[in-house]
Design a protein around this motif. Structure first.
Motif, PDB file in Angstrom:
ATOM      1  N   UNK A   1     -15.431   1.665  10.127  1.00 28.54           N
ATOM      2  CA  UNK A   1     -14.287   0.761  10.327  1.00 28.54           C
ATOM      3  C   UNK A   1     -13.587   0.474   9.000  1.00 28.54           C
ATOM      4  N   UNK A   2     -12.279   0.369   9.047  1.00 28.49           N
ATOM      5  CA  UNK A   2     -11.503   0.119   7.830  1.00 28.49           C
ATOM      6  C   UNK A   2     -10.284  -0.712   8.191  1.00 28.49           C
ATOM      7  N   UNK A   3      -9.635  -1.234   7.166  1.00 31.57           N
ATOM      8  CA  UNK A   3      -8.385  -1.956   7.328  1.00 31.57           C
ATOM      9  C   UNK A   3      -7.249  -1.138   6.730  1.00 31.57           C
ATOM     10  N   UNK A   4      -6.054  -1.282   7.285  1.00 33.66           N
ATOM     11  CA  UNK A   4      -4.913  -0.537   6.770  1.00 33.66           C
ATOM     12  C   UNK A   4      -4.198  -1.328   5.672  1.00 33.66           C
ATOM     13  N   UNK A   5      -3.353  -0.634   4.927  1.00 33.68           N
ATOM     14  CA  UNK A   5      -2.575  -1.258   3.856  1.00 33.68           C
ATOM     15  C   UNK A   5      -1.196  -1.614   4.397  1.00 33.68           C
TER      16      UNK A   5
ATOM     17  N   UNK B   1      -8.087  -1.189  -4.494  1.00 30.66           N
ATOM     18  CA  UNK B   1      -8.150  -2.219  -3.454  1.00 30.66           C
ATOM     19  C   UNK B   1      -8.468  -1.602  -2.093  1.00 30.66           C
ATOM     20  N   UNK B   2      -7.859  -0.467  -1.789  1.00 33.44           N
ATOM     21  CA  UNK B   2      -8.090   0.188  -0.496  1.00 33.44           C
ATOM     22  C   UNK B   2      -9.539   0.644  -0.363  1.00 33.44           C
ATOM     23  N   UNK B   3     -10.094   1.223  -1.420  1.00 33.09           N
ATOM     24  CA  UNK B   3     -11.461   1.744  -1.362  1.00 33.09           C
ATOM     25  C   UNK B   3     -12.500   0.630  -1.351  1.00 33.09           C
TER      26      UNK B   3
ATOM     27  N   UNK C   1       4.550   1.918 -14.811  1.00 32.44           N
ATOM     28  CA  UNK C   1       4.091   0.717 -14.111  1.00 32.44           C
ATOM     29  C   UNK C   1       3.829   1.014 -12.637  1.00 32.44           C
ATOM     30  N   UNK C   2       4.687   1.823 -12.022  1.00 30.39           N
ATOM     31  CA  UNK C   2       4.470   2.238 -10.635  1.00 30.39           C
ATOM     32  C   UNK C   2       3.104   2.892 -10.486  1.00 30.39           C
ATOM     33  N   UNK C   3       2.761   3.790 -11.394  1.00 34.74           N
ATOM     34  CA  UNK C   3       1.482   4.496 -11.311  1.00 34.74           C
ATOM     35  C   UNK C   3       0.308   3.529 -11.472  1.00 34.74           C
ATOM     36  N   UNK C   4       0.434   2.549 -12.349  1.00 32.07           N
ATOM     37  CA  UNK C   4      -0.633   1.565 -12.530  1.00 32.07           C
ATOM     38  C   UNK C   4      -0.817   0.727 -11.268  1.00 32.07           C
ATOM     39  N   UNK C   5       0.294   0.316 -10.658  1.00 31.54           N
ATOM     40  CA  UNK C   5       0.208  -0.470  -9.430  1.00 31.54           C
ATOM     41  C   UNK C   5      -0.420   0.354  -8.311  1.00 31.54           C
ATOM     42  N   UNK C   6      -0.037   1.625  -8.213  1.00 27.37           N
ATOM     43  CA  UNK C   6      -0.627   2.462  -7.168  1.00 27.37           C
ATOM     44  C   UNK C   6      -2.112   2.693  -7.419  1.00 27.37           C
ATOM     45  N   UNK C   7      -2.491   2.829  -8.675  1.00 27.14           N
ATOM     46  CA  UNK C   7      -3.913   2.959  -8.992  1.00 27.14           C
ATOM     47  C   UNK C   7      -4.694   1.745  -8.543  1.00 27.14           C
ATOM     48  N   UNK C   8      -4.128   0.553  -8.783  1.00 26.27           N
ATOM     49  CA  UNK C   8      -4.784  -0.676  -8.315  1.00 26.27           C
ATOM     50  C   UNK C   8      -4.817  -0.723  -6.792  1.00 26.27           C
ATOM     51  N   UNK C   9      -3.752  -0.260  -6.150  1.00 22.31           N
ATOM     52  CA  UNK C   9      -3.723  -0.230  -4.687  1.00 22.31           C
ATOM     53  C   UNK C   9      -4.844   0.655  -4.137  1.00 22.31           C
TER      54      UNK C   9
ATOM     55  N   UNK D   1       1.621  -6.916  -0.837  1.00 19.73           N
ATOM     56  CA  UNK D   1       2.820  -6.918  -1.670  1.00 19.73           C
ATOM     57  C   UNK D   1       2.921  -5.698  -2.582  1.00 19.73           C
ATOM     58  N   UNK D   2       1.850  -4.994  -2.766  1.00 21.22           N
ATOM     59  CA  UNK D   2       1.856  -3.905  -3.738  1.00 21.22           C
ATOM     60  C   UNK D   2       2.874  -2.812  -3.406  1.00 21.22           C
TER      61      UNK D   2
END
Length: 293
Positions: free
Chosen positions: A150-154, A213-215, A202-210, A158-159
């Motif tokens: 089971x998982x949650x979607x993104x 968070x997802x994992x 900055x976009x790449x850093x935010x996506x890396x954090x996303x 706000x990311x």
């Protein structure tokens, strides 16, 4: 393309014999060999992959260095400029087809595959299966066969929304830089190019954090069924294109520092801008179809 023009510019410059294509193919051979072996558990595969990538990147650097030298040497006429424009146009068209394939996979899974698995015939095999796309109904992600955790979607907030603002702003700053170059204002061009590079990074850093968070928090992984596969393939490949586009913008900005390009002849700048705007448009489709729907 440079801005330099000379009286002895050939009608259509044809370079001599070059080692670069063969050397690039040599590096790609080890990339493919190493990747294939590494995936299959062979220990030396990762070293072959690393060697091939390093070799290939060195060859690309030398190849582009020679092309810049030819351009700055006044060897590229208007005919060469047109050839480069067509080449970049076809390259972007191939990228449209590339992302189109993944968007089609997303649509097919949602509109055909999942509903087909929920028909009465399959209900005999998986009686508890819910033919609902995970982003439509929270909690409808468990696998009746027990192979998908089971998982949650993104969601969009706000990311992903922050990243949308970053990319849209970067498109604006890049356009300002382009207009400044056309007006002969090199200092303003360089300033707004570095702002664009910063927004892309900055976009790449935010996506890396996303992804983190997802994992870790949502348990959303590449192995999370068709949703996880399409999510990470689309966002991951787009992120890779943002990375490549950022590298292109950095190279163009460094060339601007060296005095390359003028307000009349600067297709190298325009090619990078075309690519970046394409990446922006792809993200808008991705933002709506992946995060909102």
């Amino acid at each position: 393309m440079s801005a330099t023009t000379h009286g002895n510019t050939p009608y259509y410059y044809v370079p001599g014999l070059s080692r670069h294509p063969a050397m690039a193919a040599f590096g790609l051979f080890f990339v493919i060999l190493g990747a294939g072996q590494w995936i299959n558990g062979v220990e030396w595969g990762k070293w072959s992959l690393a060697f091939g990538l390093a070799w290939w990147l060195v060859v690309l650097y030398q190849w582009f260095r020679d092309a810049v030298a030819e351009s700055e040497g006044g060897l590229y006429s208007r005919k060469i400029d047109i050839s480069y424009r067509w080449a970049m146009s076809w390259f972007i068209f191939s990228e449209v087809m590339f992302f189109g394939a993944f968007f089609t996979a997303l649509w097919w899974a949602r509109a055909h595959s999942v509903p087909a698995l929920g028909n009465p015939e399959n209900s005999l095999i998986w009686p508890n299966f819910q033919a609902i796309w995970p982003s439509v109904q929270a909690g409808a992600t468990a696998s009746p066969a027990g192979i998908v955790e089971p998982f949650q979607t993104v969601g969009p907030f706000w990311l992903p929304t922050i990243n949308t603002a970053l990319l849209l702003t970067s498109g604006l700053t890049l356009t300002i830089a382009h207009h400044a170059l056309q007006n002969g204002n090199r200092a303003k061009t360089i300033a707004f190019m570095w702002i664009t590079v910063l927004l892309g990074a900055t976009f790449l850093l935010v996506q890396g954090y996303e992804y983190y968070h997802a994992y870790t928090d949502l348990n959303l992984k590449l192995s999370s069924g068709i949703f996880g596969s399409t999510f990470f393939m689309l966002t991951g490949f787009h992120g890779f294109h943002v990375f490549v586009g950022t590298l292109m913008l950095i190279v163009i900005t460094l060339r601007l520092h060296k005095g390359h390009f003028t307000k009349d002849r600067h297709f190298g700048f325009e090619a990078a801008a075309w690519y970046w705007h394409f990446v922006d448009v792809v993200w808008l489709f991705l933002y709506v179809l992946v995060y909102w729907m």
